[in-house]
Write a protein that holds these residues in place. Structure first.
Motif, PDB file in Angstrom:
ATOM      1  N   THR A 171      -4.101  -4.390  -3.783  1.00  0.00           N
ATOM      2  CA  THR A 171      -3.814  -4.672  -4.828  1.00  0.00           C
ATOM      3  C   THR A 171      -3.768  -6.406  -4.721  1.00  0.00           C
ATOM      4  O   THR A 171      -3.245  -7.032  -4.024  1.00  0.00           O
ATOM      5  CB  THR A 171      -1.743  -4.347  -5.037  1.00  0.00           C
ATOM      6  N   THR A 172      -4.160  -7.062  -6.377  1.00  0.00           N
ATOM      7  CA  THR A 172      -4.904  -8.350  -6.391  1.00  0.00           C
ATOM      8  C   THR A 172      -3.017  -8.985  -6.274  1.00  0.00           C
ATOM      9  O   THR A 172      -1.919  -8.708  -6.914  1.00  0.00           O
ATOM     10  CB  THR A 172      -5.226  -8.372  -7.571  1.00  0.00           C
ATOM     11  N   THR A 191      -6.316  -9.638  -1.983  1.00  0.00           N
ATOM     12  CA  THR A 191      -6.116  -8.384  -2.087  1.00  0.00           C
ATOM     13  C   THR A 191      -4.816  -8.221  -0.510  1.00  0.00           C
ATOM     14  O   THR A 191      -6.055  -8.531  -0.118  1.00  0.00           O
ATOM     15  CB  THR A 191      -6.657  -7.423  -2.610  1.00  0.00           C
TER      16      THR A 191
END
Length: 252
Positions: free
Chosen positions: A33-34, A29
């Motif tokens: 956020t991945t 991440t």
């Protein structure tokens, strides 16, 4: 800005192929956020990157202070003796997986401060003869030093180098500490601004004395942490590193 996969490889998270697998599996991440693209650019100094929930912090170079004990050679590898890098084991520390090396050398029987890093530019600045970086040693010898011998050392002595005498040194008498050898008759603090082969020992031999114990206490702005046991190491503090880098820059 760096590519995500390059960043993770440089931080020793894994090989390029392993890093791509981590990313593909959604284990990486950036700022929560991945990320699924290894090509994504990141700000290595500002973005928060995590692998499997564990943050990966950016550090361009690694800097360690080692309290070198006697019996180890100042090299990255040696076919006969243990090296100072053999002392630096700490499972799970990716900084120790880098191509680290000692800045300068201490003799096998010499103890004290040794800077370990992978910053070649800083190493060059600290070791360059033109920079005259001061190095202070605690020295025990097998006799006393008369006023004449002391003055010789302060002014520079002939140790057989083709360029003449050593540069002027700073010499002060010291109390024999807990390091003292039985054959030591006096102890001294000696600061030199060169790094010739066996220089301290050869300087003392030039005035008729032999070194029986030798310990480096400082190199430039970096001073040995006396609470660090022999054979132990630790990262430089931010303050230590800042002073060291500033000194290197000021000597350019």
């Amino acid at each position: 800005m760096l590519r995500l996969d390059k960043f993770l490889c440089e931080m020793k998270t894994g090989t390029r192929s392993q890093v791509k697998v981590f990313i593909r599996k959604g284990l990486v991440t950036v700022n929560g956020t991945t990320v699924k693209s290894p090509e994504q650019k990141i700000n290595e100094k500002a973005d928060t990157v995590c692998v499997n929930g564990k943050r990966v912090s950016y550090q361009k170079y690694a800097y360690f202070m080692l309290h070198k004990p006697a019996g180890y050679v100042s090299a990255t590898r040696d076919s006969h003796d243990k090296t100072v890098l053999d002392l630096m084991k700490e499972p799970g520390n990716p900084l120790l997986d880098r191509e680290l090396f000692p800045v300068g050398r201490l003799d096998k029987d010499t103890e004290g401060l040794l800077l370990i890093t992978d910053d070649g530019e800083l190493s060059h600045r600290l070791l360059s003869p033109s920079m005259h970086v001061p190095k202070t040693y605690y020295v025990e010898i097998d006799g006393s030093l008369s006023a004449g011998r002391q003055e010789c050392l302060r002014q520079g002595v002939d140790i057989g180098e083709k360029h003449g005498k050593t540069r002027p040194a700073v010499l002060t008498e010291a109390e024999k500490g807990g390091f003292c050898c039985a054959e030591a008759e006096s102890a001294w603090l000696l600061t030199i601004t060169e790094g010739k082969f066996h220089q301290v020992k050869r300087m003392m031999q030039a005035v008729g004395r032999n070194v029986v114990y030798l310990k480096r206490l400082s190199m430039g702005a970096l001073q040995l942490d006396e609470t660090l046991p022999r054979g132990a190491f630790r990262p430089l503090t931010e303050e230590e590193l800042e002073k060291l880098l500033k000194e290197g820059e000021s000597r350019l």
